[in-house]
Design an enzyme around this catalytic site. Structure first.
Site, PDB file in Angstrom:
ATOM      1  CD  GLU A  30      -2.674   1.447   2.472  1.00 35.79           C
ATOM      2  OE1 GLU A  30      -3.663   2.187   2.419  1.00 35.79           O
ATOM      3  OE2 GLU A  30      -2.297   0.896   3.520  1.00 35.79           O
ATOM      4  CG  ASP A  56      -1.532  13.291  -0.201  1.00 31.56           C
ATOM      5  OD1 ASP A  56      -2.428  12.939   0.581  1.00 31.56           O
ATOM      6  OD2 ASP A  56      -0.346  13.442   0.149  1.00 31.56           O
ATOM      7  CG  ASP A 102     -12.473  11.662  -0.346  1.00 33.67           C
ATOM      8  OD1 ASP A 102     -11.311  11.217  -0.439  1.00 33.67           O
ATOM      9  OD2 ASP A 102     -12.726  12.866  -0.147  1.00 33.67           O
ATOM     10  CB  THR A 150      -8.351   3.323   4.588  1.00 37.01           C
ATOM     11  OG1 THR A 150      -9.052   4.526   4.232  1.00 37.01           O
ATOM     12  CG2 THR A 150      -8.326   2.400   3.392  1.00 37.01           C
TER      13      THR A 150
END
Ligand SMILES: C[S@@+](CC[C@H](N)C(=O)[O-])C[C@H]1O[C@@H](n2cnc3c(N)ncnc32)[C@H](O)[C@@H]1O
Length: 208
Positions: A43, A116, A152, A188
């Protein structure tokens, strides 16, 4: 964060066996670190590690490595694994910009969770799904290339979908509102935060 806290975080992680201190020394041979031939999943931008800690518990026959650039964040993941030891999870503190210096054709899956967004055009190259990064990932995947992304951020999601396709990935699965679907899903930290605020969670899984 105050300097004293940063120093403390640095000390704590440097003493942990769960942090791979000189990852380059395992390049091409990370299986020797785990002492098995199981798949290796990473990850990038692992944050405080909630996702990987849960993944490693759920899938003991997969090895996981979390990559995070900040001491002050990764220290939380290290504290949690020290409390609940897991053989199949390790962490690397580094900027993923140099990822091809650390791995060589040995990774099976990359997770990009709530990366980000870097919304400004002039920062496009910093997005973890830009062609610049996708080309680096080509050199670290074992054979089949497999990326799973959640976010998101609608703009990053659309940008990434186009970038994957431009780089010859095919879309295996896509969701515009993951939490409305009855699929198995390990959350997460950011995912919990944003879904609690009512935002839809986007997910895309691609391979080539
Ligand atoms: C928005 S947070 C998401 C954390 C976690 N994945 C989650 O979903 O809860 C993004 C994390 O990625 C890390 N990160 C961003 N760019 C990175 C890079 N190039 N290399 C390593 N870590 C990076 C940041 O420091 C931050 O901890």
């Amino acid at each position: 964060m105050r300097l004293k806290h940063v120093k403390k975080a640095e000390e704590k992680i440097n003493h942990s066996t769960y942090l791979i201190k000189e990852p380059q020394q395992y390049k091409g041979n990370f299986k020797s670190l785990f002492q098995n031939n199981n798949e290796i999943h990473i990850e990038i931008g692992t944050g405080k590690g909630l996702f990987l800690l849960q993944m490693a518990k759920t899938y003991p026959n997969i090895n996981f490595i979390g990559i995070e650039k900040y001491d002050s964040v990764i220290v939380r993941a290290i504290e949690k694994i020290e409390e609940n030891p897991l053989d199949n999870l390790r962490f690397i503190r580094m900027d993923a910009t140099n990822i091809e210096e650390v791995f060589d054709h040995e990774i099976n899956t990359i997770y990009l969770n709530f990366s980000d967004p870097w919304p400004k055009d002039r920062h496009e190259k910093r997005r973890l799904t830009s062609s610049v990064f996708l080309k680096k990932y080509d050199t670290i995947f074992k054979d089949k290339k497999h990326i799973i992304m959640k976010t998101d951020n609608r703009h990053l999601f659309e940008y990434s979908t186009i970038s994957f396709v431009k780089n010859d990935y095919k879309i295996d699965d896509i969701s515009l509102d993951l939490h409305k679907e009855q699929t198995e899903n390990i959350q997460t930290e950011y995912e919990i935060k944003f879904s609690n605020l009512g935002y839809p969670i986007y997910k895309i899984e691609v391979s080539k």
